[in-house]
Write an enzyme that holds these catalytic residues in place. Structure first.
Site, PDB file in Angstrom:
ATOM      1  CG  ASP A  16      -2.243   1.002   1.044  1.00 52.89           C
ATOM      2  OD1 ASP A  16      -2.211   1.517   0.187  1.00 52.89           O
ATOM      3  OD2 ASP A  16      -2.967   1.084   2.035  1.00 52.89           O
ATOM      4  CG  HIS A  61       0.018   4.536  10.971  1.00 57.03           C
ATOM      5  ND1 HIS A  61       0.074   3.769  11.790  1.00 57.03           N
ATOM      6  CD2 HIS A  61      -0.619   4.095   9.990  1.00 57.03           C
ATOM      7  CE1 HIS A  61      -0.584   2.351  11.518  1.00 57.03           C
ATOM      8  NE2 HIS A  61      -0.972   2.677  10.394  1.00 57.03           N
TER       9      HIS A  61
END
Length: 408
Positions: A75, A337
């Site tokens: 990703d 994150h």
């Protein structure tokens, strides 16, 4: 010292994990990565750390002379966008389902399985703003597909400006003063996945004779100065640009949808840097740290240089944060994150029910069906504990709460 020091036979691992759980498997994965001879100084670990495919989520891997494709993953360029709008909570419709439906119409999301079916997660006829962004990508795409024709047979142009599946989302949030924010999470979609998968496999094939000597085959790497190293860096940089433009296109289309529902101007006349942010959290780039140029791979981590703005989302139904970096060099100027999972998607689906999901997200207009149980808030770490563990990495500027969430 706000981090735990994990010593290995090569580089140490510095873990900002005080007060948050860390799986034994994740620790071992970090130790394996730290054994690689080209790790620069130490690996930094963020409080949302958990076991990942290929590499540990929430890790910052600095390298000299080599890059590990599986550490970046598939990703490529996955990250976040956030925009503080000119709207307040009073401007939102009483029926938030109407707003959610407008966003779902504006942005393709999810995926249709099976051959000969039109993919609901891709554009049939991409809008003008997608065409404009594709123009920025076209030259790089020409290089990529001329050198590697296999990438012609991928979802690329028609995935630009689309959400995807899994933990990717679009949210409407409110800050402490009830100002409306748009926040979204996505990456480089099908083409990024194809690039990541191909180069991970290629690195393993190139190292076939010595692969068994590595702590894990996922640690196969390209050495700087080789053709594949250069090609990988170029392909990854292109995929990261795709991801950034993908989020920009979605943001534009969500703004239009929000405007159509509220009949009010959504974008503020002047937007400050802290009020419009686009940041990666799965990527690699060349940076300078401790006086040397190195490659930094952030696998589920955000750049947090002094004064730099970032986004740390909580789980669906939990708080999220707009933050400003403190430039902590020991973390290679990084922060978490998100909250980080405490259990796998499979375990979450076994442990929780649709009724649990309905209760946990009672204050959010969102999907509450069996397909999204793996994203239930209880499958994630406590975001407050995560933020406390990285108080020397970032400071909180805004705290957001979700009112609408769109999932793929």
């Amino acid at each position: 010292m706000n981090y735990e020091l994990l010593t290995t036979e090569n580089a140490p691992v510095k873990m900002w994990t005080k007060g948050v759980p860390v799986e034994a498997d994740a620790r071992q994965q970090l130790i394996n990565t730290a054994k690689m001879p080209f790790i620069f100084k130490h690996i930094a670990v963020m409080p949302d750390v958990h076991l990942g495919k290929g590499s540990t989520i929430g890790s910052v891997i600095p390298t000299k002379g080599a890059i590990i494709p599986a550490a970046v993953g598939v990703d490529i360029g996955c990250g976040m966008n956030a925009l503080r709008t000119a709207l307040t909570a009073e401007d939102l419709p009483e029926n938030l389902a109407e707003l959610r439906q407008a966003i779902e119409t504006a942005v393709p999301h999810g995926r249709t399985t099976g051959r000969c079916k039109r993919d609901k997660g891709a554009w049939e006829n991409p809008p003008v703003n997608v065409d404009a962004k594709w123009a920025e990508l076209e030259a790089g795409y020409q290089w990529l597909t001329q050198k590697y024709p296999r990438f012609l047979n991928t979802n690329n142009y028609k995935h630009l400006g689309t959400l995807g599946t899994g933990n990717h989302f679009i949210e409407i949030c409110l800050d402490e003063s009830d100002q409306v924010w748009i926040m979204l999470h996505s990456g480089s979609r099908g083409i990024g996945n194809a690039i990541g998968t191909y180069f991970i496999d290629l690195a393993q094939k190139e190292m076939q004779e010595t692969l068994e000597t590595l702590p894990s085959r996922d640690l196969a790497y390209f050495m700087e100065g080789t053709e594949y190293f250069d090609d990988y860096l170029k392909a990854v940089a292109w995929a990261q640009l795709f991801a950034s433009l993908n989020r920009d296109a979605m943001m534009e289309n969500v703004v239009t949808a929000l405007q159509s529902i509220t009949q009010k101007t959504v974008r503020q006349p002047q937007t400050l840097a802290m009020e419009e942010i686009n940041c990666h959290h799965n990527y690699v780039q060349k940076e300078q740290h401790f006086g040397e140029e190195i490659y930094v791979t952030r696998k589920g981590a955000v750049s947090a240089r002094a004064g730099q703005y970032g986004i740390i989302p909580g789980s669906m139904g939990a708080k999220s944060f707009i933050v400003r970096g403190l430039g902590n060099e020991e973390s290679f100027c990084s922060c978490s994150h998100g909250a980080g999972r405490v259990m796998s998607r499979t375990k979450a689906k076994k442990l929780f029910s649709v009724e649990d999901q309905i209760r946990a997200t009672a204050h959010v207009e969102c999907r509450k069906d069996a397909e999204v149980i793996d994203e239930i808030p209880m499958a994630y770490k406590d975001i407050d504990a995560v933020m406390a563990a990285q108080s020397d990495l970032v400071e909180v500027i805004y705290t957001l709460r979700q009112v609408v969430c769109v999932k793929g």
